[in-house]
Structures are given as C-alpha cells and as structure tokens.
Design a protein around this motif. Structure first.
Motif, mmCIF file in Angstrom:
data_model
loop_
_atom_site.group_PDB
_atom_site.id
_atom_site.type_symbol
_atom_site.label_atom_id
_atom_site.label_comp_id
_atom_site.label_asym_id
_atom_site.label_seq_id
_atom_site.Cartn_x
_atom_site.Cartn_y
_atom_site.Cartn_z
ATOM 1 N N VAL A 273 23.838 -6.219 9.951
ATOM 2 C CA VAL A 273 22.634 -6.596 9.197
ATOM 3 C C VAL A 273 21.605 -5.472 9.284
ATOM 4 N N PRO A 274 21.171 -4.938 8.135
ATOM 5 C CA PRO A 274 20.133 -3.902 8.162
ATOM 6 C C PRO A 274 18.760 -4.520 8.434
ATOM 7 N N LEU A 275 17.958 -3.811 9.180
ATOM 8 C CA LEU A 275 16.591 -4.280 9.455
ATOM 9 C C LEU A 275 15.607 -3.457 8.633
ATOM 10 N N VAL A 276 14.900 -4.145 7.751
ATOM 11 C CA VAL A 276 13.943 -3.501 6.841
ATOM 12 C C VAL A 276 12.615 -4.254 6.939
ATOM 13 N N PRO A 277 11.488 -3.547 7.146
ATOM 14 C CA PRO A 277 10.197 -4.227 7.332
ATOM 15 C C PRO A 277 9.838 -5.229 6.233
ATOM 16 N N GLU A 278 10.249 -4.940 5.000
ATOM 17 C CA GLU A 278 9.874 -5.813 3.878
ATOM 18 C C GLU A 278 10.732 -7.081 3.774
ATOM 19 N N VAL A 279 11.809 -7.135 4.559
ATOM 20 C CA VAL A 279 12.726 -8.283 4.467
ATOM 21 C C VAL A 279 12.786 -9.010 5.815
ATOM 22 N N ALA A 280 12.492 -10.290 5.798
ATOM 23 C CA ALA A 280 12.554 -11.069 7.044
ATOM 24 C C ALA A 280 13.994 -11.145 7.526
ATOM 25 N N PRO A 281 14.250 -10.877 8.803
ATOM 26 C CA PRO A 281 15.625 -10.954 9.320
ATOM 27 C C PRO A 281 16.164 -12.371 9.160
ATOM 28 N N PRO A 282 17.477 -12.526 8.912
ATOM 29 C CA PRO A 282 18.062 -13.863 8.777
ATOM 30 C C PRO A 282 17.798 -14.700 10.035
ATOM 31 N N GLU A 283 17.447 -15.955 9.841
ATOM 32 C CA GLU A 283 17.167 -16.855 10.967
ATOM 33 C C GLU A 283 18.363 -16.975 11.911
ATOM 34 N N GLU A 284 19.565 -16.826 11.325
ATOM 35 C CA GLU A 284 20.790 -16.966 12.128
ATOM 36 C C GLU A 284 20.832 -15.985 13.298
ATOM 37 N N LEU A 285 20.184 -14.823 13.140
ATOM 38 C CA LEU A 285 20.197 -13.806 14.205
ATOM 39 C C LEU A 285 19.602 -14.342 15.504
ATOM 40 N N PHE A 286 18.623 -15.236 15.381
ATOM 41 C CA PHE A 286 17.889 -15.709 16.552
ATOM 42 C C PHE A 286 18.550 -16.923 17.209
ATOM 43 N N GLU B 297 10.015 0.915 14.544
ATOM 44 C CA GLU B 297 9.099 0.032 15.272
ATOM 45 C C GLU B 297 9.389 -1.434 14.913
ATOM 46 N N PHE B 298 9.608 -1.687 13.625
ATOM 47 C CA PHE B 298 9.932 -3.046 13.169
ATOM 48 C C PHE B 298 11.249 -3.525 13.803
ATOM 49 N N ALA B 299 12.256 -2.639 13.788
ATOM 50 C CA ALA B 299 13.569 -2.987 14.353
ATOM 51 C C ALA B 299 13.445 -3.288 15.842
ATOM 52 N N ASP B 300 12.628 -2.496 16.532
ATOM 53 C CA ASP B 300 12.432 -2.682 17.972
ATOM 54 C C ASP B 300 11.831 -4.064 18.259
ATOM 55 N N LYS B 301 10.886 -4.481 17.438
ATOM 56 C CA LYS B 301 10.247 -5.794 17.621
ATOM 57 C C LYS B 301 11.255 -6.921 17.414
ATOM 58 N N VAL B 302 12.100 -6.775 16.383
ATOM 59 C CA VAL B 302 13.115 -7.788 16.106
ATOM 60 C C VAL B 302 14.092 -7.888 17.276
ATOM 61 N N MET B 303 14.539 -6.744 17.767
ATOM 62 C CA MET B 303 15.509 -6.724 18.868
ATOM 63 C C MET B 303 14.910 -7.341 20.143
ATOM 64 N N LYS B 304 13.621 -7.069 20.388
ATOM 65 C CA LYS B 304 12.962 -7.638 21.567
ATOM 66 C C LYS B 304 12.844 -9.160 21.426
ATOM 67 N N LYS B 305 12.552 -9.608 20.197
ATOM 68 C CA LYS B 305 12.422 -11.045 19.940
ATOM 69 C C LYS B 305 13.771 -11.750 20.162
ATOM 70 N N ILE B 306 14.845 -11.108 19.723
ATOM 71 C CA ILE B 306 16.193 -11.677 19.920
ATOM 72 C C ILE B 306 16.583 -11.597 21.391
ATOM 73 N N GLY B 307 16.124 -10.515 22.061
ATOM 74 C CA GLY B 307 16.503 -10.291 23.459
ATOM 75 C C GLY B 307 17.913 -9.736 23.569
ATOM 76 N N CYS B 308 18.308 -8.957 22.553
ATOM 77 C CA CYS B 308 19.682 -8.443 22.509
ATOM 78 C C CYS B 308 19.803 -7.093 23.206
ATOM 79 N N PRO B 309 21.014 -6.754 23.672
ATOM 80 C CA PRO B 309 21.227 -5.401 24.211
ATOM 81 C C PRO B 309 21.037 -4.371 23.104
#
Length: 273
Positions: A174-187, A234-246
């Motif tokens: 899944v690509p992470l793009v600031p303008e597109v909300a990441p799919p809820e399934e990721l979380f 920076e956006f990708a980093d925030k998403v990854m921290k929110k998920i808590g993924c490696p």
C-alpha cells in the motif's frame, strides 16, 4: 497430409504437474497445436491403470507417467506394452541415474512429488496475489495477505512483493500519500503483519529524478521535489508510528537484503502465534 501430435494421458500418483510440464516442453518442439492432454492424478490401484490403457487404445493416445511405486509403474508398463500403447516413464530414468551414481536408495514416496507440485502452485498463487493487490489496488488484500508492505513511492514495495511471492508468501503493498487517507484495514492487523519501508530523502530524490528522466518528464515535477519528498516521508512516519509496525530502512539495500529482514519479522511473528 496433415500430421497431428497424439493425445497424451498423464498418469501420476501425484497431481501430474511435473509430467505435464515435461510433455508440453517436448510438444513445443513440434509445429502443432492439436495435442490433447488428459490428467489422471492420484493413481493408487491397478483397476484405474487398466481403464486408462483401454482409453488410450480407444482414443489412440500415448501415456506419460510419474509413478514412484515400482509395482504400479511395472504394471502400467506391461499393460501398455500388451495393448500396443506408447508409454513413457518421466521420472524413472532420472531416479535410476541418481541411485546408480550415489548408491542411495530412493524413498519411493508418492507424497514427496505431490509436495513439490503443491509448492509450485503456492508460488503461482502468491505471484498472482502480489499482482492483484499491488499498489493498494484493492484494500481487501490487506486482510488476506501474509505480509503487508507500506511506504512512499519508490521504496521497492513491488519488487519486494514479487521476490517474496517466489518464496510462496502472499504480500499486499500500500502506497502512503499525504492526500489519501490510509485504508482502515491497516490499523486492524495483528502486530508484525504490516511492515513499513522508509528511505533516506536524498537517495529517494535521486531515484525519483532518474525515474522522471527515464519517462522523459521534467525534473521539476513535484514527484521529485525535495520539499514534497520530506512531506511524504514525514506523513509515512506518522502512519507507521500510529500502526506501531516494524520499519525497515531500504537506503542502499538490495531487494534480497531487505527481503531477508522482512522474512525475519514474518517468521518471528509465526513462531509467536
């Protein structure tokens, strides 16, 4: 006069994939598309062999077989010879050669070949999965995948997905793009299933600039803009921290090296299940 290749019965104590591949490879050397192949898998008794030989006579087919149990292989060979049916042993000569050169007795277990066939199918299935769920095309793949890779564009998500598919692992990316909300399934995935990919901004800039150049596009496009790249990372980093993924840094890493780290995480997760 038009010549056609004969039809072939594939007789196997497995699913017959190996024999069919060999037969098709041989048939490709002949200029004909009229060959018919009929598989008779999971052979375990003489009655089925008798029936196949009768059908081969009736349809003027030849027989190619992979039977590792000597008794069944010999029975098929005798019945085919009696009926005047051309019968080819696909595995026997190779097994005999190994036995002769190594002095080791073969296991003669039909299930071993079936496992090879199953591994082949799992690999094909994983490759098809990687294509279907590449680049966030369908968020349903997140739940179905063994591994989900996330990251900004040009962090090797697709090459890694294909590399891991050849190891029979189903990967969605899944690509992470600031303008597109990441799919809820990721979380909602179990810990360790989603893996983030990051990269040094300077290297990403050069990769993207080269990509634009190869496409004949202007180097000033936002895709290769330094400010835009920092914003995306920076956006990708925030998403990854929110998920808590490696998170794996792919900077200056070959696909094989990154894949090795992904596999470590994957097998560690499996061992903790």
């Amino acid at each position: 006069m038009t010549h056609h290749l004969p039809g072939v019965y594939i007789v196997s104590d497995s699913i017959g994939e190996t024999a069919e591949m060999v037969v098709r490879a041989a048939a490709s050397q002949f200029n004909s598309g009229n060959m018919e192949i009929r598989r008779v898998p999971n052979i375990g008794d003489r009655d089925t062999i008798i029936h196949v030989v009768e059908q081969a006579v009736a349809n003027n087919f030849m027989i190619a077989y992979t039977l590792v149990i000597d008794e069944l292989a010999q029975f098929l060979k005798e019945k085919a010879e009696e009926a005047g049916v051309v019968c080819i042993d696909i595995l026997g000569p190779v097994i005999d050669a190994f036995k002769k050169l190594s002095g080791i007795e073969p296991k003669k277990e039909p299930g071993l070949l079936r496992k090879v066939d199953e591994m082949y199918y799992r690999r094909v299935e994983a490759v098809e999965f990687a294509v279907r769920y590449d680049d966030g095309k369908d968020p349903r793949g997140i739940n179905l995948a063994d591994i989900v890779l996330i990251g900004v564009s040009r962090t090797s998500k697709t090459p890694l997905s294909m590399y891991l598919a050849h190891k029979r692992i189903k990967v969605a990316n899944v690509p992470l793009v600031p303008e597109v909300a990441p799919p809820e399934e990721l979380f909602k995935q179990e810990k360790g299933k989603v893996i983030g990919l990051t990269i040094n901004p300077e290297q990403l800039y050069h990769i993207r600039a080269e990509r634009l150049k190869s496409l004949g596009l202007k180097g000033q496009a936002s895709y290769a803009d330094e400010k835009r790249i920092l914003e995306e990372l920076e956006f990708a980093d925030k998403v990854m921290k929110k998920i808590g993924c490696p998170v794996i840094d792919v900077t200056n890493k070959a696909v094989e090296e990154t894949a090795s780290k992904i596999l470590e995480i994957y097998y560690r997760r499996l061992s903790n299940v």
